[in-house]
Every structure is written in C-alpha cells, then in structure tokens.
Write a protein that holds these residues in place. Structure first.
Motif, PDB file in Angstrom:
ATOM      1  N   TYR A 170       0.846  -1.208   0.000  1.00  7.86           N
ATOM      2  CA  TYR A 170       0.000   0.000   0.000  1.00  7.86           C
ATOM      3  C   TYR A 170       0.876   1.251   0.000  1.00  7.86           C
ATOM      4  O   TYR A 170       0.618   2.199  -0.755  1.00  7.86           O
ATOM      5  CB  TYR A 170      -0.931   0.013   1.214  1.00  7.86           C
ATOM      6  N   GLY A 171       1.899   1.264   0.862  1.00  9.63           N
ATOM      7  CA  GLY A 171       2.784   2.429   0.931  1.00  9.63           C
ATOM      8  C   GLY A 171       3.465   2.707  -0.389  1.00  9.63           C
ATOM      9  O   GLY A 171       3.599   3.875  -0.803  1.00  9.63           O
ATOM     10  N   LEU A 172       3.893   1.640  -1.089  1.00 11.58           N
ATOM     11  CA  LEU A 172       4.516   1.813  -2.406  1.00 11.58           C
ATOM     12  C   LEU A 172       3.518   2.377  -3.414  1.00 11.58           C
ATOM     13  O   LEU A 172       3.848   3.251  -4.213  1.00 11.58           O
ATOM     14  CB  LEU A 172       5.035   0.465  -2.912  1.00 11.58           C
ATOM     15  N   THR A 173       2.284   1.868  -3.370  1.00  6.21           N
ATOM     16  CA  THR A 173       1.267   2.278  -4.335  1.00  6.21           C
ATOM     17  C   THR A 173       0.770   3.697  -4.074  1.00  6.21           C
ATOM     18  O   THR A 173       0.568   4.475  -5.003  1.00  6.21           O
ATOM     19  CB  THR A 173       0.063   1.310  -4.282  1.00  6.21           C
ATOM     20  N   ALA A 174       0.585   4.018  -2.798  1.00  2.00           N
ATOM     21  CA  ALA A 174       0.012   5.316  -2.428  1.00  2.00           C
ATOM     22  C   ALA A 174       1.077   6.380  -2.166  1.00  2.00           C
ATOM     23  O   ALA A 174       0.743   7.528  -1.857  1.00  2.00           O
ATOM     24  CB  ALA A 174      -0.860   5.160  -1.184  1.00  2.00           C
ATOM     25  N   ASN A 175       2.350   5.990  -2.263  1.00  2.00           N
ATOM     26  CA  ASN A 175       3.458   6.919  -2.004  1.00  2.00           C
ATOM     27  C   ASN A 175       3.366   7.515  -0.597  1.00  2.00           C
ATOM     28  O   ASN A 175       3.435   8.722  -0.397  1.00  2.00           O
ATOM     29  CB  ASN A 175       3.482   8.036  -3.061  1.00  2.00           C
ATOM     30  N   VAL A 176       3.184   6.613   0.387  1.00  2.55           N
ATOM     31  CA  VAL A 176       3.043   6.993   1.796  1.00  2.55           C
ATOM     32  C   VAL A 176       4.182   6.368   2.589  1.00  2.55           C
ATOM     33  O   VAL A 176       4.644   5.272   2.259  1.00  2.55           O
ATOM     34  CB  VAL A 176       1.673   6.505   2.339  1.00  2.55           C
ATOM     35  N   SER A 177       4.640   7.050   3.633  1.00  2.00           N
ATOM     36  CA  SER A 177       5.715   6.528   4.474  1.00  2.00           C
ATOM     37  C   SER A 177       5.299   5.201   5.113  1.00  2.00           C
ATOM     38  O   SER A 177       4.276   5.125   5.811  1.00  2.00           O
ATOM     39  CB  SER A 177       6.058   7.535   5.577  1.00  2.00           C
ATOM     40  N   ILE A 178       6.090   4.163   4.875  1.00  2.00           N
ATOM     41  CA  ILE A 178       5.768   2.849   5.432  1.00  2.00           C
ATOM     42  C   ILE A 178       5.989   2.833   6.944  1.00  2.00           C
ATOM     43  O   ILE A 178       5.268   2.167   7.687  1.00  2.00           O
ATOM     44  CB  ILE A 178       6.584   1.758   4.717  1.00  2.00           C
ATOM     45  N   PHE A 375      -7.613   0.048   4.665  1.00  2.00           N
ATOM     46  CA  PHE A 375      -7.470  -0.903   3.550  1.00  2.00           C
ATOM     47  C   PHE A 375      -6.959  -2.257   4.047  1.00  2.00           C
ATOM     48  O   PHE A 375      -7.485  -3.312   3.658  1.00  2.00           O
ATOM     49  CB  PHE A 375      -6.514  -0.336   2.498  1.00  2.00           C
ATOM     50  N   SER A 376      -5.953  -2.246   4.916  1.00  2.00           N
ATOM     51  CA  SER A 376      -5.393  -3.498   5.435  1.00  2.00           C
ATOM     52  C   SER A 376      -6.443  -4.290   6.203  1.00  2.00           C
ATOM     53  O   SER A 376      -6.517  -5.518   6.092  1.00  2.00           O
ATOM     54  CB  SER A 376      -4.196  -3.211   6.347  1.00  2.00           C
ATOM     55  N   LEU A 377      -7.256  -3.578   6.973  1.00  2.00           N
ATOM     56  CA  LEU A 377      -8.308  -4.260   7.738  1.00  2.00           C
ATOM     57  C   LEU A 377      -9.372  -4.835   6.809  1.00  2.00           C
ATOM     58  O   LEU A 377      -9.892  -5.940   7.045  1.00  2.00           O
ATOM     59  CB  LEU A 377      -8.933  -3.287   8.737  1.00  2.00           C
ATOM     60  N   SER A 378      -9.689  -4.125   5.732  1.00  4.86           N
ATOM     61  CA  SER A 378     -10.666  -4.656   4.778  1.00  4.86           C
ATOM     62  C   SER A 378     -10.115  -5.896   4.075  1.00  4.86           C
ATOM     63  O   SER A 378     -10.862  -6.822   3.737  1.00  4.86           O
ATOM     64  CB  SER A 378     -11.053  -3.593   3.743  1.00  4.86           C
ATOM     65  N   MET A 379      -8.787  -5.938   3.867  1.00  5.65           N
ATOM     66  CA  MET A 379      -8.172  -7.131   3.275  1.00  5.65           C
ATOM     67  C   MET A 379      -8.206  -8.304   4.255  1.00  5.65           C
ATOM     68  O   MET A 379      -8.232  -9.460   3.843  1.00  5.65           O
ATOM     69  CB  MET A 379      -6.739  -6.828   2.851  1.00  5.65           C
TER      70      MET A 379
END
Length: 435
Positions: A170-178, A375-379
């Motif tokens: 998700y961080g890679l896709t959304a360009n967010v700090s992991i 998103f992680s919780l929905s997965m």
C-alpha cells in the motif's frame, strides 16, 4: 485497427471491466490478464507509440528501494516455516493461557500476534497454527468451529500487525511513508486481536462445552525455564525488526535484512540451520515474490493506461458523486474492496484501486496513512470470505480430512463480524490509527 477511443471513457471503462472478468473466468492468472488488457487498450486507444509509457511505469514500480523489503520478510517467514521456533513459542505460551477456560485458543491468538510481528506473512502462519494449535484444541474437546475460526482469523493478523507486507505494498502504491503506516497500524492490529480474545473468553463463559477448562498443572521450575527459552528467539527477532524501525535506527528495508539475519542466527543457535533449509526458503521466496512482482507489473501497466485514458478521473467522479457525505464515500469504497476481495488477490486489489481511491481520500481531507490501515483491515475480511478466502484454503491444506471447506467457511462468520466491527470503529474514530 479498431479505434477504441471512439467508444468514449464511459463505454471504454465498461469494455475494460468486461474483458478483465471474461479473461479471469478462463483461469488466466491475474498478472497476465491485466498486462494483456493494458496492451490492448494502449494500442487500441493511443496507438503503438504508447507502449514505452507502459514500460516506464512498470520500471518505476519495480525499481522502488522499499520493495526490497518484501523478499526479505518473505524469506523470514520461509525460514520460520522450516524451523522449530514457532513450535517452541506455542509451547511457551502454555505459561500464559494454560490456566483459564479457553486458554489454548487465547494462547493461539497470542502466538499469531507474535508470528505476525516477526514476518508480516499470512499463509505460512495459518499453516503453522493449523499444524500446531488446531489438533491440540480438537483433542481437548474444543468446539470445532471455534477452533477453526481462531486459527484462520488469528493467522490472518499478519495483514494488520507490522511489519505487514500489505502495508508495504500500500505504501509503495500510495506513495506513503511505510514507517508511518506501521506506527498507525499498531493499535488497530492489537485491537482486532483483543476482540478475538474477548470473543473466545465470552464464548467459553457462555458455553463451557465450547472450550473445556484444563486441569491445573504444576509445571516444574526446570520445565518453566525450558518453556521460557522458547520466547527468547521470537521476542529478540520482533525487537530487532520493529525496535530498529520505531527507534529510527533503520529503515523498513534495512530492518527486514536485520530480521533475516536474526532468524538465520536463531536457527544456527538452535542447531536447525542447514544449506538445504536455506535453499528451500530461498526457492519459496522467489516463487512468492515472483507472483507479487508479476501482479504488480500487470496492475501498474493497466492503471497507467487507464489513467492516460482519463479513466481515473472518471471513476473518481463516479465515486464522489454517490454522496456529499465523506463517510458514505468511504463506505462505498469498502464495499468495492469487499466485492473485489471475493475474487482477486490483495496485491492486485491494492495496485488496481489505490491509485484511484487514495487521491479521493486526500481530497476529502482524510489521512492516506489512516486509509492504509482501513485498507489493510478490509483485506483481513477478504482473507476469510468466500469464494476466494485464501486463509480457508491454507488451513484446508493441513486440516484433518473430515473438516470440509464449507465447515471452515461457516466457522469464519463470528470472526468476520468482529473484523467488520473493528473496521466500523476505525472509520468512526480515525484517531485509533495514531501516527
């Protein structure tokens, strides 16, 4: 050649969806389906000169430095699968869960949390718990559905608890700090685990036959010391990985390499290390990461082409046009994710939907870090729901032959409801995901 652009973005989007569904129904892997559709629409919409744009987008995805952490965490999980670290950890947890009604189920959830914090991988964790915990609960007379649900739901906690690979992608896709994602997911991950523990204890209290009480056993001091030794390696690995990230000592990528080193050293100290074990873990890592990379390549290409077509803006307007209430828009996104989760792998879902969803979330004033946890919780839910439900198939591969897929899916119902409750709390109170 037929000019797809003449269809317009509305019918072009419908045709793209139909092509994806038809090709997926044929059994073609998702990675090849998305790549094929991307090339058809690139050439049909823009002409052959657009192909280099696809390759440049693919290169941007696979060249990310943080992506290196994915094979490292997969490697950690692969080595753990082949060592006795998880078995000793489960035995050590007898000291915590052995004296309460439902204690073995609680013990299983605690072990699941620690395993999740060690590697962030889900499949191997469910298989390990299916081999270690499920036979013991069934032997002790636990309700079959409770035992099955605890193993599947507990084993899926790796999607939420750092270092979750779902959060990394998700961080890679959304360009967010992991690092921010890991910090934000910490409390929601443990909240979900606490809901599972609470359900087990309440169920055991309401229905004593569902979780029989164990006879109190006096464990000799020497045995306690031996059991406690089983906690040393897992806790040291968790401290090395998460401690180095939260302490600002190492990046996520560097911490993943430290974790691999820690697991290898642990197996050496335990006398379990061998070249054949390392080779088997490496081959499993290559297979898993190859799948992730190929799905990433196909999804990146498809989203890139769809974006050039104007499709991302079109879908964004459709979703935001549903309601002026931001919460309703978020719920619509969750519904889309739930439906996709019934048929697609989470990697494909993340790479296909997040480039569309994240800009909408930011535009509505929400934090993309918070949405990453949502998103992680929905997965998590998608891991348990039919017909895809990967967790169910992982457990079925090691469960006793008299346990059917239908029974496993039925066992998931209370835990899916708990996941939905946790998701509702996270949406209603975003501050739960602190970062």
């Amino acid at each position: 050649m037929f000019d797809l652009q003449s269809l317009g973005i509305e019918y072009g989007t419908v045709l793209m969806l139909v092509m994806l569904l038809v090709l997926l129904i044929t059994g073609m892997p998702l990675a090849f389906v998305t790549l094929l559709v991307a090339f058809i629409f690139a050439i049909g919409w823009f002409g052959p000169t657009s192909v280099p744009l696809i390759t440049s987008r693919i290169y941007t995805f696979v060249s990310s430095f943080v992506f290196v952490s994915v094979p490292m965490f997969v490697m950690m999980a692969s080595i753990l699968d082949r060592s006795g670290i998880a078995r000793d950890l489960f035995d050590a947890m007898r000291l915590i869960g052995g004296r309460i009604r439902g204690g073995v189920a609680v013990q299983t959830i605690f072990v699941a949390v620690i395993l999740a914090a060690m590697s962030g991988i889900i499949g191997g964790e469910i298989v390990l718990l299916g081999l270690l915990a499920l036979p013991q609960m069934l032997r002790l007379g636990y309700d079959r559905r409770l035992a099955i649900g605890v193993v599947c739901a507990g084993g899926s906690l790796g999607t939420m608890i750092p270092p979750s690979i779902v959060l990394i992608i998700y961080g890679l896709t959304a360009n967010v700090s992991i690092g921010d994602l890991f910090t934000a997911a910490f409390v929601p991950g443990f909240l979900l685990a606490a809901l599972y523990v609470g359900y087990v204890l309440v169920r055991a209290w309401l229905d004593p036959q569902a979780a029989p009480a164990l006879k109190p056993e006096d464990i000799p001091s020497g045995e306690k010391a031996r059991l406690l030794k089983g906690l040393v390696a897992p806790m040291a690995i968790v401290f090395m990985v998460l401690g180095s990230i939260y302490g600002g000592i190492a990046s996520v990528t560097e911490a993943s390499a430290v974790g691999v080193l820690g697991v290898i050293l642990s197996t050496m100290i335990r006398g379990e290390f061998s070249l054949s074990m390392l080779k088997g873990a490496a081959i499993q890592t290559l297979e898993t990461c190859g799948m992730i990379v190929w799905i990433g390549v196909g999804a990146s290409a498809l989203v890139g082409v769809f974006n050039l077509m104007g499709g991302v803006n079109f879908v964004s307007e459709l979703i935001t046009g549903v309601s002026d209430n931001p919460t309703v828009v978020i719920l619509v996104m969750m519904l889309i994710l739930f439906v996709l989760g019934m048929f697609l792998d989470w990697v494909g879902i993340a790479l296909l939907t997040m480039p569309i969803f994240v800009p909408i979330v930011i535009q509505m004033g929400y934090s993309p870090v918070w949405f990453g946890v949502v998103f992680s919780l929905s997965m998590q839910v998608s891991y348990l729901t039919p017909p895809f439900g990967p967790a169910v198939f992982y457990l079925k591969s090691v469960a006793p032959s008299d346990i059917s897929l239908g029974e496993i899916f039925r066992s998931m119902v209370p835990f899916i409801l708990l996941q939905i409750l946790a998701l509702a709390l996270l949406i209603a109170f975003p501050a739960i995901a602190i970062h």
